[in-house]
Design a protein around this motif. Structure first.
Motif, PDB file in Angstrom:
ATOM      1  N   THR A  95       0.523   8.565  -6.768  1.00  0.00           N
ATOM      2  CA  THR A  95       0.568  10.023  -6.591  1.00  0.00           C
ATOM      3  C   THR A  95       1.415  10.676  -7.679  1.00  0.00           C
ATOM      4  OG1 THR A  95       0.306   9.791  -4.190  1.00  0.00           O
ATOM      5  CG2 THR A  95       1.199  11.875  -5.003  1.00  0.00           C
ATOM      6  N   VAL A  99      -6.619   1.787  -2.631  1.00  0.00           N
ATOM      7  CA  VAL A  99      -6.200   2.996  -3.334  1.00  0.00           C
ATOM      8  C   VAL A  99      -6.831   4.229  -2.690  1.00  0.00           C
ATOM      9  CG1 VAL A  99      -6.305   4.229  -5.548  1.00  0.00           C
ATOM     10  CG2 VAL A  99      -5.905   1.752  -5.512  1.00  0.00           C
ATOM     11  N   ASP A 100      -6.023   5.267  -2.532  1.00  0.00           N
ATOM     12  CA  ASP A 100      -6.537   6.588  -2.175  1.00  0.00           C
ATOM     13  C   ASP A 100      -7.016   7.239  -3.472  1.00  0.00           C
ATOM     14  OD1 ASP A 100      -7.033   9.195  -1.486  1.00  0.00           O
ATOM     15  OD2 ASP A 100      -4.964   9.680  -0.918  1.00  0.00           O
ATOM     16  N   GLU A 106      -5.958  -4.261  -4.072  1.00  0.00           N
ATOM     17  CA  GLU A 106      -5.260  -2.997  -3.857  1.00  0.00           C
ATOM     18  C   GLU A 106      -6.154  -1.998  -3.120  1.00  0.00           C
ATOM     19  OE1 GLU A 106      -2.259  -3.049  -7.740  1.00  0.00           O
ATOM     20  OE2 GLU A 106      -4.045  -1.802  -7.786  1.00  0.00           O
ATOM     21  N   HIS A 113       0.803   3.704  -3.197  1.00  0.00           N
ATOM     22  CA  HIS A 113       0.326   5.079  -3.016  1.00  0.00           C
ATOM     23  C   HIS A 113       1.343   6.085  -3.550  1.00  0.00           C
ATOM     24  CE1 HIS A 113      -1.537   8.600  -1.220  1.00  0.00           C
ATOM     25  NE2 HIS A 113      -0.384   8.883  -0.618  1.00  0.00           N
ATOM     26  N   LYS A 114       2.614   5.848  -3.270  1.00  0.00           N
ATOM     27  CA  LYS A 114       3.651   6.760  -3.735  1.00  0.00           C
ATOM     28  C   LYS A 114       3.689   6.825  -5.266  1.00  0.00           C
ATOM     29  CE  LYS A 114       8.659   7.541  -3.465  1.00  0.00           C
ATOM     30  NZ  LYS A 114       9.948   7.013  -2.921  1.00  0.00           N
ATOM     31  N   ASN A 155       0.823  -1.211   0.000  1.00  0.00           N
ATOM     32  CA  ASN A 155       0.000   0.000   0.000  1.00  0.00           C
ATOM     33  C   ASN A 155       0.859   1.265   0.000  1.00  0.00           C
ATOM     34  OD1 ASN A 155      -2.330  -1.529   0.013  1.00  0.00           O
ATOM     35  ND2 ASN A 155      -2.631  -1.399   2.222  1.00  0.00           N
ATOM     36  N   ARG A 156       1.952   1.232   0.760  1.00  0.00           N
ATOM     37  CA  ARG A 156       2.821   2.411   0.850  1.00  0.00           C
ATOM     38  C   ARG A 156       3.471   2.717  -0.496  1.00  0.00           C
ATOM     39  NH1 ARG A 156       5.813   0.510   4.328  1.00  0.00           N
ATOM     40  NH2 ARG A 156       7.667  -0.060   3.100  1.00  0.00           N
TER      41      ARG A 156
END
Length: 321
Positions: A142, A166-167, A164, A138-139, A134-135
């Motif tokens: 972005t 996801v933001d 997954e 996300h990076k 996840n980390r």
């Protein structure tokens, strides 16, 4: 009602075949939109231009597995520039994916030298890898969203795998590949409803489907696993009778579910899979393990399957409302 009634299309090199297929998708399948999947940026944009001329909306999905992050972002930048030109000529008709299922298609998010090996690692150890996955995901997302928006000024999205997290705040559309199978059959409707309920952006199911054999509805995304790719030629493992009604029923049920539960759009996976040729010999009939609505022989002969007619009926009825 589903606003985006679509199917994915794996782009080939023959532009005449691409045009013929896209015309069938618009005219006979009654699709409003096509998801174009391809690695070559020029072929992707050429196919998009043809689809837009025909009257289809376009979701552009660059597909370049195994590219390290810098090359991946450079490729996305190239596609985004061309996509913006298309968007300006066809406002409100072009949506851009920054990519799909990065957790296994991009090296480095989880261990493994190849995408299919990383996928196996995820499926087996996803709980242990969740925080790392996840980390890093996300990076990358972005940066990818920023790259796309720098060049492209229409809606952007991402095709997330079912595992997954996801933001979605950097995106205009929530995109999730959501296959139904044995393990999630009972919880699948709740997952669809929660996606719609928990996100302010429209939700699009970017992939769903199954094979055309007895029991494929319980395998979902794993339908292709009945093929022994190490045999020469590749062949079907065990006894899996061809049954096109299974695929047709599966797709019809899920389209109805999405329509009833407020999903903005969906893309059947997929129009055709020539790498899974249809053969009369049931042990060599790879088509039944694939997801295409069109059966394709080794000679290139195309035949609509029952699923094609079922999707056409569902989409056609919605278009008539």
């Amino acid at each position: 009602m589903l606003k985006v009634r679509g199917i994915s299309y794996l782009i080939g090199e023959d532009s005449a075949v691409v045009r013929r297929d896209l015309e069938i998708i618009a005219r006979d399948l009654h699709c409003t939109t096509v998801m174009l999947i391809g690695a070559d940026a020029h072929q992707l944009i050429d196919a998009a231009r043809t689809a837009l001329e025909i009257g289809l909306g376009v979701y552009l999905r660059p597909n370049v597995p195994e590219l390290p992050e810098p090359q991946l972002l450079a490729h996305l930048d190239t596609v985004a520039v061309a996509a913006e030109e298309l968007r300006q000529a066809h406002p409100d008709q072009v949506t851009l994916f920054v990519g799909s299922e990065f957790s296994h298609t991009v090296p480095g998010i989880v261990p493994g030298p190849k995408s299919f090996l990383r996928l196996k690692v995820i499926l087996r150890f996803h709980r242990l890898l969740r925080r790392r996955l996840n980390r890093r995901l996300h990076k990358l997302l972005t940066v990818a969203a920023t790259t796309a928006r720098h060049r492209f000024h229409g809606p952007i999205t991402y095709s997330a795998a079912g595992w997954e997290h996801v933001d979605w705040s950097p995106f205009d559309v929530v995109g999730v590949s959501l296959y139904r199978g044995r393990r999630n059959h009972a919880t699948y409707p709740d997952r669809v409803r929660s996606l719609v309920r928990d996100n302010s952006q429209p939700v699009v199911i970017t992939e769903f489907g199954c094979g055309a054999f007895t029991g494929a509805e319980l395998r979902g995304a794993g339908s292709f696993q009945i093929v022994n790719w190490f045999a020469d030629p590749p062949r079907i493992r065990g006894d899996h009778p061809r049954d096109e009604s299974v695929q047709a029923r599966y797709l019809g049920e899920l389209i109805d579910l999405y329509d009833a539960d407020g999903v903005h759009g969906c893309f059947v996976f997929t129009y055709a899979m020539p790498d899974f040729p249809h053969r009369d010999n049931p042990h060599l009939d790879l088509d039944k393990a694939g997801f295409g609505l069109i059966a394709v022989t080794e000679d290139g002969v195309q035949t609509p399957k029952q699923a094609f007619n079922e999707v056409a009926r569902r989409y056609g009825a919605m278009a008539a409302k």
